[in-house]
Scaffold this active site. Structure first.
Site, PDB file in Angstrom:
ATOM      1  N   ILE B  13      -4.816   7.006   2.430  1.00 30.99           N
ATOM      2  CA  ILE B  13      -3.413   7.373   2.618  1.00 30.99           C
ATOM      3  C   ILE B  13      -2.884   8.155   1.414  1.00 30.99           C
ATOM      4  O   ILE B  13      -2.030   9.034   1.556  1.00 30.99           O
ATOM      5  CB  ILE B  13      -2.544   6.115   2.912  1.00 30.99           C
ATOM      6  CG1 ILE B  13      -1.153   6.502   3.410  1.00 30.99           C
ATOM      7  CG2 ILE B  13      -2.434   5.213   1.696  1.00 30.99           C
ATOM      8  CD1 ILE B  13      -1.140   7.040   4.814  1.00 30.99           C
ATOM      9  N   SER B  35      -7.059   3.841 -10.153  1.00 27.23           N
ATOM     10  CA  SER B  35      -7.854   3.476  -8.990  1.00 27.23           C
ATOM     11  C   SER B  35      -9.234   3.049  -9.463  1.00 27.23           C
ATOM     12  O   SER B  35      -9.714   3.534 -10.483  1.00 27.23           O
ATOM     13  CB  SER B  35      -7.965   4.677  -8.042  1.00 27.23           C
ATOM     14  OG  SER B  35      -8.387   4.269  -6.763  1.00 27.23           O
ATOM     15  N   ARG B  36      -9.841   2.132  -8.727  1.00 29.06           N
ATOM     16  CA  ARG B  36     -11.188   1.713  -9.109  1.00 29.06           C
ATOM     17  C   ARG B  36     -12.164   2.871  -9.018  1.00 29.06           C
ATOM     18  O   ARG B  36     -13.042   3.046  -9.835  1.00 29.06           O
ATOM     19  CB  ARG B  36     -11.668   0.577  -8.194  1.00 29.06           C
ATOM     20  CG  ARG B  36     -11.202  -0.790  -8.622  1.00 29.06           C
ATOM     21  CD  ARG B  36     -11.654  -1.831  -7.626  1.00 29.06           C
ATOM     22  NE  ARG B  36     -11.228  -1.456  -6.267  1.00 29.06           N
ATOM     23  CZ  ARG B  36     -11.431  -2.190  -5.180  1.00 29.06           C
ATOM     24  NH1 ARG B  36     -12.059  -3.333  -5.278  1.00 29.06           N
ATOM     25  NH2 ARG B  36     -11.008  -1.795  -3.995  1.00 29.06           N
ATOM     26  N   LYS B  89       4.118   1.033   2.759  1.00 30.81           N
ATOM     27  CA  LYS B  89       4.313  -0.080   3.678  1.00 30.81           C
ATOM     28  C   LYS B  89       2.990  -0.793   3.943  1.00 30.81           C
ATOM     29  O   LYS B  89       1.962  -0.135   3.928  1.00 30.81           O
ATOM     30  CB  LYS B  89       4.945   0.383   4.993  1.00 30.81           C
ATOM     31  CG  LYS B  89       4.315   1.589   5.676  1.00 30.81           C
ATOM     32  CD  LYS B  89       3.053   1.518   6.453  1.00 30.81           C
ATOM     33  CE  LYS B  89       2.805   0.432   7.416  1.00 30.81           C
ATOM     34  NZ  LYS B  89       1.549   0.662   8.209  1.00 30.81           N
ATOM     35  N   ASP B 167      -0.332  -3.665  11.367  1.00 31.42           N
ATOM     36  CA  ASP B 167      -0.302  -2.592  10.362  1.00 31.42           C
ATOM     37  C   ASP B 167       0.292  -1.331  10.983  1.00 31.42           C
ATOM     38  O   ASP B 167       1.257  -0.777  10.450  1.00 31.42           O
ATOM     39  CB  ASP B 167      -1.694  -2.353   9.768  1.00 31.42           C
ATOM     40  CG  ASP B 167      -1.654  -1.256   8.714  1.00 31.42           C
ATOM     41  OD1 ASP B 167      -1.134  -1.514   7.616  1.00 31.42           O
ATOM     42  OD2 ASP B 167      -2.086  -0.128   9.012  1.00 31.42           O
TER      43      ASP B 167
END
Lengths: 328, 328
Positions: B13, B35-36, B89, B167
């Site tokens: 996303i 971020s990983r 969200k 979701d």
């Protein structure tokens, strides 16, 4: 002068707690009941809620003890008719309807009170004061009671909105959210659900605490023998045990004095279904009705939904384990 | 002058929506990612969130696209460090943590924005305006998409806090709670849960409406072929069909003009997992980032949790039906 109040839903909790609390109060005069079957001696009894409202414009406040599912419709009607509203726990079947009631009451200029009777147990305020000045390391809730003993024949408890073991469990969460100085939130939950019903019969919860304390809870609805409604807290400055649903307090191993320390044996229990023998809930409902009187007097409301949000979170987040059927 | 922003969680996303929206914005300058594994070309990449905060005191705002479960810890740290927070969200794994974030942001004097991207779809405001002046009889939501197509390999969606079919369903509820002038609440829900996961793959919902309109929703995560994200409303003064997740509007059978009416074919879909072909989400994320800029400018917050409360209510109230295992 006492204000007139109507009581809606004359079942077990109404007879055991609400009626005696209103009778003993100088703030309130029980002026009507509304119930499909129940009534109170000497009090005008209705089965039709709208008719009760219409015929009694002088009844300014309505107290609801009906199960959560049908409550919203009645409570909305009461608010629309300009009456103050007092709600037995839990305040509704959904969080959204509770938010809606809160907004409607504010718009209508009436008082609304989401009651949590366990918060009024004798030693809850003392526990709150003690914890408020100490650094918490861990807190564990053990809330284990026998549903067959405290809720005989109450089928609604297993149906949607009945909450199952969270019906007593929400009492623990109402105390927890009162005595902890910091907000917490659920991080994991396991719900044990009997094959033949919708609602859980047991639950294990774990919470996140802003300063890293370990907060956990264990609810069980099939506890035979000794009944347990206890919170044990360990702080850097000592330990606290709040037992019998908040009626008894022990600090660093020493029983604390309190107005119910000579109450009945602990297994006579503070469950909602308590039959009143030894009345370990003594004081909780009178305090709620005194608070309602103060809210009405001051034109205020008290609609703290934190206990219910934690329950909804447990259903939202929880993994489910199927367990053997519940047969009453 | 553009304000510096960090983006946390460089997954699907983020790449599909957040990065292009920030790049196209004159309000924002993407100054770091955390971020990983993921990163964005030419932007300083971190794996350690605290280090990013420490080394970049000039980054005043942090936008979170990590899945809901780990989000609270990061968002709290950002607020504690005095940064504004923008949340993809759903805003958290639990309602209670969202309330806590809201309170913490208010105490810290920073802006917090719980975004609902579907509310920014091209025709949602027009639908809201049309419904606002009409008497609703009924409204039905059909939200059916193929999880294997839009969420390939996203195992978190089936785990606790992943919400399963809610979701995408929460997108529908976010639109619904924006376009209806009256608050609603759930009265019944059936959740279909695959034997091998925790979260539902389908749901049917029924709501109570203050003026008696029939409100219902049908969510399905296994819809092959045509994908459907539609709301159909019948009022006393005509009918409305809001389709493609809010991108298209038809009133009394007539297509309404709008800035995405010549978008891609409807089955290229407005799911969160949309790959961007034809970009039917066009405009949603740019509008969210423009709103965040306005909130920060005005020192305001927008933390509307109504869509999430409805989801929690569905889990709280819903009966569960076990369905065949989900195998991706």
């Amino acid at each position: 002068m006492a204000n007139k109040i109507a009581l809606v839903g004359i079942g077990k909790i109404a007879r055991d707690q609400h009626v005696p609390a209103i009778a003993a109060s100088t703030d309130w005069d029980l002026a009507a009941t509304v119930s499909r079957e129940g009534s109170v001696d000497g009090v005008p009894a209705y089965t039709d809620f709208s008719r009760m409202l219409d015929e009694n414009p002088d009844i300014g406040t309505v107290s609801f003890c009906v199960p959560p599912a049908p409550r919203f419709t009645y409570a909305s009607a009461a608010i629309a008719a300009g009456r103050n509203v007092m709600l037995e726990k839990p305040p509704g079947a959904t969080l959204s309807e509770c938010f809606a009631l809160k907004d409607r009451a504010a718009e209508a200029g009436v008082s609304i009170f989401a009651t949590w009777h366990s918060r009024e147990a004798a030693q809850v305020d003392a526990a709150k004061a003690w914890l408020g000045t100490r650094k918490l390391r861990q807190l564990h809730i053990t809330w284990k009671e026998d549903v067959r003993r405290w809720h005989p024949g109450q089928e609604w408890i297993w149906q949607p909105a009945g909450l199952g073991v969270f019906d007593p469990g929400i009492n623990a969460l109402s105390i927890l959210t009162k005595i902890l100085p910091d907000p917490i939130h659920l991080t994991a939950a396991v719900l044990s659900v009997p094959e033949n019903v919708t609602m859980p019969v047991a639950a294990e919860l774990r919470f996140s605490h802003p300063h890293g304390a370990l907060i956990s809870a264990e609810f069980d609805f099939l506890q035979e023998g000794e009944q347990t409604w206890t919170m044990e807290a360990e702080t850097e400055e000592g330990t606290l045990v709040l037992s019998d649903g908040g009626a008894h307090l022990r600090i660093d191993g020493v029983d604390q004095p309190g107005d119910s320390s000579d109450g009945g044996p602990s297994d006579s229990g503070p469950s909602d279904g308590d039959p009143g023998d030894g009345n370990p809930l003594q004081g909780e409902y009178p305090r709620l009705y005194a608070q309602m009187a103060a809210l009405v007097r001051n034109g205020e409301s008290d609609m703290d939904l934190a206990p219910m949000a934690h329950v909804a979170d447990a259903f939202l987040l929880g993994t489910r384990v199927s367990v053997e059927p519940f047969i009453e």
